[in-house]
Design an enzyme around this catalytic site. Structure first.
Site, PDB file in Angstrom:
ATOM      1  N   GLY A   1      -4.502   2.857   0.220  1.00  0.00           N
ATOM      2  CA  GLY A   1      -4.376   1.851  -0.498  1.00  0.00           C
ATOM      3  C   GLY A   1      -4.640   0.816   0.454  1.00  0.00           C
ATOM      4  O   GLY A   1      -4.873   0.817   1.487  1.00  0.00           O
TER       5      GLY A   1
ATOM      6  N   GLY B   1      -4.122  -4.047   0.468  1.00  0.00           N
ATOM      7  CA  GLY B   1      -3.610  -5.119  -0.098  1.00  0.00           C
ATOM      8  C   GLY B   1      -3.903  -6.453   0.498  1.00  0.00           C
ATOM      9  O   GLY B   1      -5.005  -6.212   1.282  1.00  0.00           O
ATOM     10  N   GLY B   2      -3.640  -7.589   0.540  1.00  0.00           N
ATOM     11  CA  GLY B   2      -4.046  -8.806   0.922  1.00  0.00           C
ATOM     12  C   GLY B   2      -3.914  -8.732   2.536  1.00  0.00           C
ATOM     13  O   GLY B   2      -4.520  -9.449   3.203  1.00  0.00           O
ATOM     14  N   MET B   3      -2.549  -8.108   2.942  1.00  0.00           N
ATOM     15  CA  MET B   3      -2.182  -8.009   4.240  1.00  0.00           C
ATOM     16  C   MET B   3      -2.803  -7.131   5.180  1.00  0.00           C
ATOM     17  O   MET B   3      -3.210  -7.276   6.397  1.00  0.00           O
ATOM     18  CB  MET B   3      -0.839  -8.412   4.669  1.00  0.00           C
ATOM     19  CG  MET B   3      -0.308  -9.590   3.706  1.00  0.00           C
ATOM     20  SD  MET B   3      -0.588 -10.923   4.623  1.00  0.00           S
ATOM     21  CE  MET B   3       0.245 -10.905   6.165  1.00  0.00           C
ATOM     22  N   GLY B   4      -3.102  -5.950   4.399  1.00  0.00           N
ATOM     23  CA  GLY B   4      -3.430  -4.754   5.259  1.00  0.00           C
ATOM     24  C   GLY B   4      -3.816  -3.542   4.383  1.00  0.00           C
ATOM     25  O   GLY B   4      -3.994  -3.597   3.274  1.00  0.00           O
TER      26      GLY B   4
ATOM     27  N   VAL C   1      -3.644   0.883   4.223  1.00  0.00           N
ATOM     28  CA  VAL C   1      -2.755   2.221   4.212  1.00  0.00           C
ATOM     29  C   VAL C   1      -3.515   3.489   4.091  1.00  0.00           C
ATOM     30  O   VAL C   1      -4.499   3.378   3.494  1.00  0.00           O
ATOM     31  CB  VAL C   1      -1.664   2.221   2.912  1.00  0.00           C
ATOM     32  CG1 VAL C   1      -0.829   3.541   3.432  1.00  0.00           C
ATOM     33  CG2 VAL C   1      -0.800   0.977   2.894  1.00  0.00           C
TER      34      VAL C   1
ATOM     35  N   LYS D   1       0.247   2.349   7.760  1.00  0.00           N
ATOM     36  CA  LYS D   1      -0.144   0.724   7.074  1.00  0.00           C
ATOM     37  C   LYS D   1      -0.236   0.120   8.379  1.00  0.00           C
ATOM     38  O   LYS D   1       0.475  -0.094   9.501  1.00  0.00           O
ATOM     39  CB  LYS D   1       1.331   0.216   6.532  1.00  0.00           C
ATOM     40  CG  LYS D   1       1.131  -1.308   6.181  1.00  0.00           C
ATOM     41  CD  LYS D   1       2.455  -1.628   5.246  1.00  0.00           C
ATOM     42  CE  LYS D   1       2.167  -3.061   4.888  1.00  0.00           C
ATOM     43  NZ  LYS D   1       3.588  -3.527   4.157  1.00  0.00           N
TER      44      LYS D   1
ATOM     45  N   ASP E   1      11.157  -6.797  -4.017  1.00  0.00           N
ATOM     46  CA  ASP E   1       9.571  -6.350  -4.459  1.00  0.00           C
ATOM     47  C   ASP E   1       9.723  -5.158  -5.438  1.00  0.00           C
ATOM     48  O   ASP E   1       8.643  -4.483  -5.231  1.00  0.00           O
ATOM     49  CB  ASP E   1       8.848  -6.632  -3.342  1.00  0.00           C
ATOM     50  CG  ASP E   1       7.082  -6.911  -4.054  1.00  0.00           C
ATOM     51  OD1 ASP E   1       7.280  -7.520  -5.206  1.00  0.00           O
ATOM     52  OD2 ASP E   1       6.426  -6.577  -3.200  1.00  0.00           O
TER      53      ASP E   1
END
Length: 437
Positions: free
Chosen positions: A24, A26-29, A31, A45, A138
């Site tokens: 996986g 995302g914008g920050m990191g 996984v 992560k 979230d």
């Protein structure tokens, strides 16, 4: 869960965890699927180097501290972390399975019984989080993993302590997922209360039952307006009638109008029992319906761990492809001869009149082994006793000479094949030669 191979730019190890693939981003990191030195799988992560700064490190460190604080059967547990590393990372329990978003996209919405079971499970998990003085903030379908032991909640990156107005969020900014966000969170109100997670859980259950979220818009500004506007009711189309009253209450515009999580659990239990099931039965049905078989692709494992091919017959060089013979007659030079006996100095695997296939010969030179014993009846577990071959043919009439069928058409009970009996005979020979008794 889809696992992609590592790219040339990905690390291969972090904090002692060997990284096997991507699961996986995302914008920050990013996984990764990782593995500890002892073989424990983990979701690792890592913050992207391009976004690592003091504020990001502080937020990441807060996530680590929160994960150290929370516990529960439905929460993915923290295994290890290092927010001060050059590439800040944390490792949590790896859960094999799809998230709710991907499951519904692939298999369609859940029946009302399973949705109610999911609601009771997640409401109880969130109540445990709230008892520890925390809010998730979230919760969304992508943060609910459907594992082999039931659903679990992940990603507490935006979690905060309840009743706290302190936040790392910059002024006049809102973080979270707008389509699952309650009006007070979308409007930037502080402090937030446990009712924000009740609303988000209602959005998750609506998605599970209908395949869509309460509000949908292609423009983010329009979406925020729909969420905040008290005159715009959430879209409950497609939800089963028996779930509509509960979803309506959970998605109420005002926080004080939403039920407490304990009440959500009770209402979900009532919905389950109204259909003639116990809660435990519904939970088992939910798990069996959503759980994917646990597996890690062989391509991600080292050569030593990958499944090995069966050994070729004696006399055939390693790597040479072999196929099961179409008759019981072995090819010259490809099979081992049986040990000599008093009656036959050089018997082979072709049965003679009155002989049974797959049974070791007897005689004064025969070494008894644990494989010996009374012959089982035909069709029972063990080596089957086959009829005598037709006179003069040297082969078993029950095994006609025919082309090898495709893999899908082959029997799943190898003891009925000639090759299986030959292999079993060789195993008995090898065992007899090495047995100390």
């Amino acid at each position: 869960m889809h696992i992609a191979p590592l790219s040339p730019h990905d690390p291969t190890e972090l904090g002692g965890y060997e990284l096997l693939g991507r699961i996986g981003h995302g914008g920050m990191g990013q996984v990764y699927l990782g593995e500890s030195p002892g073989g424990e799988p983990a979701a690792v992560k890592v913050i992207k180097p391009s976004v690592v700064d003091s504020e990001t490190r502080q937020r990441f460190a807060q996530e680590v501290e929160i994960l150290k604080t929370i516990w529960g059967a439905r929460i993915a547990a923290l295994l290890d972390a290092d927010p001060e590393a050059d590439r800040p990372w944390l490792a949590t329990e790896y859960i094999e399975g799809l998230d709710l978003s991907r499951h519904v996209a692939s298999h369609g919405p859940l029946p009302s019984l399973l949705t109610a079971s999911l609601g009771a499970t997640l409401a109880e998990a969130l109540a445990t989080v709230h008892k520890q003085g925390l809010l998730h903030r979230d919760l969304k379908p992508a943060n609910v993993l459907l594992g082999p032991n039931g659903p679990k909640i992940i990603d507490f990156g935006l979690a905060v302590f309840a009743e706290s107005s302190v936040s790392l969020t910059a002024p006049n900014t809102v973080v979270g997922t707008p389509s699952c966000m309650p009006p007070e969170q979308a409007g930037g109100e502080k402090p937030l209360t446990p009712a924000v997670d009740v609303y988000a859980l209602g959005a998750v259950l609506l998605f599970a039952a209908s395949g869509h979220l309460p509000y949908q818009a292609t423009n983010i500004h329009v979406l925020f307006h729909q969420v905040i506007d008290p005159a715009t009711a959430p879209d409950l189309s497609g939800a089963p009638d028996e779930l509509v009253p509960l979803l309506t209450a959970m998605l109420a515009h005002r926080a004080q109008d939403r039920p407490a999580l304990d009440d959500v659990v009770r209402q979900c239990r009532a919905l389950i029992e109204a259909q003639g099931f116990k809660v435990a039965q519904a939970r088992r049905r939910l798990t069996s319906h959503t759980a994917a078989p646990a597996r890690i692709p062989d391509s991600l494992l080292s050569a030593a761990e990958a499944p090995t091919a069966p050994l070729p017959p004696t006399g055939v060089p390693a790597g040479t492809a072999t196929a099961p013979p179409t008759t019981a007659e072995p090819e010259p030079g490809t099979t081992r001869r049986l040990p000599p006996t008093a009656t036959d100095p050089a018997p082979d695997l072709t049965p003679g009149p009155g002989a049974t296939r797959g049974v070791p010969p007897t005689g004064p030179d025969r070494v008894p082994t644990l494989a010996d014993g009374p012959l089982p009846e035909s069709g029972t577990r063990g080596t089957d006793v086959l009829p005598e071959p037709a006179p003069g043919t040297g082969r078993d009439p029950a095994v006609p000479p025919a082309p090898v069928p495709p893999a899908k058409a082959r029997t799943r009970r190898p003891r009925h094949s000639a090759q299986a009996r030959i292999t079993a005979q060789r195993l008995r020979e090898t065992y007899a030669a090495s047995a100390p008794f």
